[in-house]
Design a protein around this motif. Structure first.
Motif, PDB file in Angstrom:
ATOM      1  N   ASP A 239       0.854  -1.200   0.005  1.00 36.64           N
ATOM      2  CA  ASP A 239      -0.014   0.155   0.087  1.00 36.64           C
ATOM      3  C   ASP A 239       1.054   1.191  -0.127  1.00 36.64           C
ATOM      4  O   ASP A 239       0.446   2.411  -0.430  1.00 36.64           O
ATOM      5  N   LEU A 240       1.995   1.192   0.540  1.00 33.81           N
ATOM      6  CA  LEU A 240       2.998   2.182   0.537  1.00 33.81           C
ATOM      7  C   LEU A 240       3.768   2.553  -0.850  1.00 33.81           C
ATOM      8  O   LEU A 240       4.709   3.369  -0.976  1.00 33.81           O
ATOM      9  N   GLY A 241       3.811   1.455  -1.775  1.00 25.63           N
ATOM     10  CA  GLY A 241       4.223   1.587  -2.943  1.00 25.63           C
ATOM     11  C   GLY A 241       5.623   1.053  -2.819  1.00 25.63           C
ATOM     12  O   GLY A 241       6.552   1.063  -3.910  1.00 25.63           O
ATOM     13  N   TYR A 242       6.308   0.131  -2.088  1.00 25.23           N
ATOM     14  CA  TYR A 242       7.580  -0.581  -1.944  1.00 25.23           C
ATOM     15  C   TYR A 242       7.611  -1.598  -2.944  1.00 25.23           C
ATOM     16  O   TYR A 242       6.610  -2.253  -3.138  1.00 25.23           O
ATOM     17  N   GLU A 243       8.696  -1.560  -3.712  1.00 22.69           N
ATOM     18  CA  GLU A 243       9.005  -2.709  -4.695  1.00 22.69           C
ATOM     19  C   GLU A 243       8.919  -4.147  -3.984  1.00 22.69           C
ATOM     20  O   GLU A 243       8.405  -5.139  -4.766  1.00 22.69           O
ATOM     21  N   SER A 244       9.199  -4.360  -2.820  1.00 24.88           N
ATOM     22  CA  SER A 244       9.135  -5.431  -2.013  1.00 24.88           C
ATOM     23  C   SER A 244       9.138  -5.331  -0.602  1.00 24.88           C
ATOM     24  O   SER A 244       9.380  -4.169  -0.142  1.00 24.88           O
ATOM     25  N   THR A 245       8.643  -6.442   0.148  1.00 25.31           N
ATOM     26  CA  THR A 245       8.295  -6.426   1.720  1.00 25.31           C
ATOM     27  C   THR A 245       9.806  -5.944   2.087  1.00 25.31           C
ATOM     28  O   THR A 245       9.912  -5.401   3.120  1.00 25.31           O
ATOM     29  N   THR A 246      10.983  -6.547   1.624  1.00 25.51           N
ATOM     30  CA  THR A 246      12.145  -6.404   2.161  1.00 25.51           C
ATOM     31  C   THR A 246      12.402  -4.892   2.094  1.00 25.51           C
ATOM     32  O   THR A 246      13.195  -4.477   3.155  1.00 25.51           O
ATOM     33  N   ALA A 247      12.450  -4.405   1.091  1.00 25.47           N
ATOM     34  CA  ALA A 247      12.798  -2.926   0.871  1.00 25.47           C
ATOM     35  C   ALA A 247      12.070  -1.982   2.069  1.00 25.47           C
ATOM     36  O   ALA A 247      12.595  -1.256   2.731  1.00 25.47           O
ATOM     37  N   PHE A 248      10.618  -2.441   2.197  1.00 20.11           N
ATOM     38  CA  PHE A 248      10.031  -1.521   3.151  1.00 20.11           C
ATOM     39  C   PHE A 248      10.554  -2.085   4.772  1.00 20.11           C
ATOM     40  O   PHE A 248      10.720  -1.085   5.590  1.00 20.11           O
ATOM     41  N   ILE A 249      11.058  -3.310   4.973  1.00 22.62           N
ATOM     42  CA  ILE A 249      11.519  -3.599   6.270  1.00 22.62           C
ATOM     43  C   ILE A 249      12.889  -2.859   6.300  1.00 22.62           C
ATOM     44  O   ILE A 249      13.249  -2.549   7.605  1.00 22.62           O
ATOM     45  N   VAL A 250      13.607  -2.738   5.558  1.00 22.96           N
ATOM     46  CA  VAL A 250      14.950  -1.864   5.480  1.00 22.96           C
ATOM     47  C   VAL A 250      14.567  -0.736   5.867  1.00 22.96           C
ATOM     48  O   VAL A 250      15.460  -0.147   6.815  1.00 22.96           O
ATOM     49  N   MET A 251      13.639  -0.020   5.103  1.00 20.84           N
ATOM     50  CA  MET A 251      13.297   1.512   5.651  1.00 20.84           C
ATOM     51  C   MET A 251      12.932   1.627   7.312  1.00 20.84           C
ATOM     52  O   MET A 251      13.476   2.406   7.802  1.00 20.84           O
ATOM     53  N   PHE A 252      12.146   0.754   7.622  1.00 24.97           N
ATOM     54  CA  PHE A 252      11.590   0.567   8.865  1.00 24.97           C
ATOM     55  C   PHE A 252      12.639   0.514  10.047  1.00 24.97           C
ATOM     56  O   PHE A 252      12.951   1.084  11.003  1.00 24.97           O
ATOM     57  N   LYS A 253      13.653  -0.600   9.547  1.00 23.06           N
ATOM     58  CA  LYS A 253      14.760  -0.809  10.526  1.00 23.06           C
ATOM     59  C   LYS A 253      15.514   0.426  10.505  1.00 23.06           C
ATOM     60  O   LYS A 253      16.077   0.564  11.697  1.00 23.06           O
ATOM     61  N   LYS A 254      15.899   0.976   9.401  1.00 20.44           N
ATOM     62  CA  LYS A 254      16.774   2.109   9.495  1.00 20.44           C
ATOM     63  C   LYS A 254      16.396   3.273  10.529  1.00 20.44           C
ATOM     64  O   LYS A 254      17.012   3.855  11.110  1.00 20.44           O
ATOM     65  N   ALA A 255      15.074   3.640  10.219  1.00 22.42           N
ATOM     66  CA  ALA A 255      14.342   4.355  11.053  1.00 22.42           C
ATOM     67  C   ALA A 255      14.141   4.181  12.546  1.00 22.42           C
ATOM     68  O   ALA A 255      14.352   5.190  13.466  1.00 22.42           O
ATOM     69  N   LEU A 256      13.769   2.714  13.057  1.00 19.73           N
ATOM     70  CA  LEU A 256      13.499   2.546  14.489  1.00 19.73           C
ATOM     71  C   LEU A 256      14.509   1.439  15.016  1.00 19.73           C
ATOM     72  O   LEU A 256      14.195   1.162  16.130  1.00 19.73           O
ATOM     73  N   GLY A 257      15.387   0.974  13.999  1.00 26.05           N
ATOM     74  CA  GLY A 257      16.282   0.341  14.939  1.00 26.05           C
ATOM     75  C   GLY A 257      16.081  -1.310  14.861  1.00 26.05           C
ATOM     76  O   GLY A 257      16.929  -2.106  15.370  1.00 26.05           O
ATOM     77  N   THR A 258      14.798  -1.671  14.467  1.00 28.14           N
ATOM     78  CA  THR A 258      14.462  -3.167  14.559  1.00 28.14           C
ATOM     79  C   THR A 258      13.296  -3.082  13.496  1.00 28.14           C
ATOM     80  O   THR A 258      12.768  -2.377  12.802  1.00 28.14           O
ATOM     81  N   THR A 259      13.079  -4.567  13.309  1.00 26.71           N
ATOM     82  CA  THR A 259      11.987  -4.681  12.267  1.00 26.71           C
ATOM     83  C   THR A 259      10.818  -4.672  12.758  1.00 26.71           C
ATOM     84  O   THR A 259      10.363  -4.619  13.969  1.00 26.71           O
ATOM     85  N   PRO A 260       9.698  -4.573  11.856  1.00 28.77           N
ATOM     86  CA  PRO A 260       8.190  -4.129  12.411  1.00 28.77           C
ATOM     87  C   PRO A 260       7.652  -5.393  13.388  1.00 28.77           C
ATOM     88  O   PRO A 260       7.262  -4.913  14.217  1.00 28.77           O
ATOM     89  N   SER A 261       8.033  -6.645  12.977  1.00 30.21           N
ATOM     90  CA  SER A 261       7.566  -7.865  13.913  1.00 30.21           C
ATOM     91  C   SER A 261       8.202  -7.717  15.381  1.00 30.21           C
ATOM     92  O   SER A 261       7.489  -7.493  16.393  1.00 30.21           O
ATOM     93  N   ARG A 262       9.248  -7.360  15.255  1.00 20.44           N
ATOM     94  CA  ARG A 262      10.020  -7.062  16.706  1.00 20.44           C
ATOM     95  C   ARG A 262       9.573  -5.900  17.448  1.00 20.44           C
ATOM     96  O   ARG A 262       9.362  -5.986  18.827  1.00 20.44           O
TER      97      ARG A 262
END
Length: 274
Positions: A239-262
């Motif tokens: 829904d946010l337009g990321y090419e892959s789930t991995t790319a979104f997780i990388v953005m999230f981890k860079k911002a908050l220091g961990t993965t969404p699930s953790r």
């Protein structure tokens, strides 16, 4: 699909119906279950400062200067007199803490605050005790310690700065409604009829962030809200337009220091009994 922010509701607003006239002492807490309510889509204000504490789900607070997300184990602080509106996810459980002006050394502007487990439990205890008509010395001592702890809580970078400038406001409204829009700064400049150089300068001047950083923050704020509401990582990434789930997780981890699930596993574990 990403849920829309700030939609008007036919159901009764929540905090606007709260009677604060009987507030005794420097603070009062009220525990809310939003199962039968929708978003507080209309702007309102309180004489008292307000902390919106999320126990489950998430809250999106909108004021003139920005949009704040409140995931579990966090709270948004809204100073007294600030016009704002709140939107909650359908699974939200909240506690409101109202604080008399000058009762504690709290920020003069809206912000998201981390809430320690000890502070959360004190707020919940004050909410339980606030149901009683009278106040005693024990409650007063608890409230005083609670406010001292609240003043020590660190800020979290979970806000999206916005602006009243018409060109920036147009871009913000468009991307909040359709965050997968991937137009470049140059394309946006053409859309709002200014040069790319002018728009670049305006973004920094009005929001404090470059366009790229601002859009990443927008994605983070929306992602936190949707994930807290029960959406899957895969759906939010799409829904946010990321090419892959991995790319979104990388953005999230860079911002908050961990993965969404953790990120949510830790927060929900600490609030699961609330």
């Amino acid at each position: 699909m990403i849920s829309k922010m700030g939609q008007p509701s036919n159901k009764p607003p929540c905090s606007t119906a709260i009677d604060l006239s009987h507030l005794q002492g420097p603070a009062m807490a009220i525990r809310m279950d939003f199962a039968d309510y929708e978003a507080e889509g209309h702007q309102h204000q309180h004489r008292q400062g307000q902390l919106v504490l999320a126990l489950h789900g998430a809250v999106t607070c909108r004021a003139e200067s920005g949009v704040w997300i409140v995931p579990p184990n966090s709270g948004v602080w809204i100073p007294g007199g600030v016009l704002h509106s709140n939107q909650v996810t359908s699974n939200a459980r909240l506690t409101y803490l109202f604080v008399e002006p000058g009762a504690a050394m709290l920020p003069a502007e809206c912000c998201t605050l981390a809430v320690s487990p000890m502070l959360r439990e004190m707020i919940l205890q004050v909410a339980e005790l606030s149901k009683n008509a009278g106040r005693d010395a024990h409650v007063d001592r608890l409230v005083r310690v609670m406010l001292d702890e609240l003043a020590l809580m660190p800020r979290e970078r979970l806000e999206l700065p916005v602006s009243g400038h018409p060109k920036i406001a147009l871009i913000a409204a468009t991307l909040l409604a359709d965050p997968k829009d991937r137009r470049t700064l140059g394309q946006w400049a053409e859309h709002v009829a200014v040069s790319e150089r002018t728009l670049k300068r305006l973004m920094v001047q009005e929001t404090g962030l470059s366009f790229g950083r601002w859009r990443r923050q927008l994605h983070l704020v929306i992602a936190l809200r949707e994930l807290a509401g029960g959406a899957t990582v895969q759906r939010v990434a799409g829904d946010l337009g990321y090419e892959s789930t991995t790319a979104f997780i990388v953005m999230f981890k860079k911002a908050l220091g961990t993965t969404p699930s953790r990120y949510f596993a830790v927060r929900l574990l600490s609030t699961e009994h609330a």
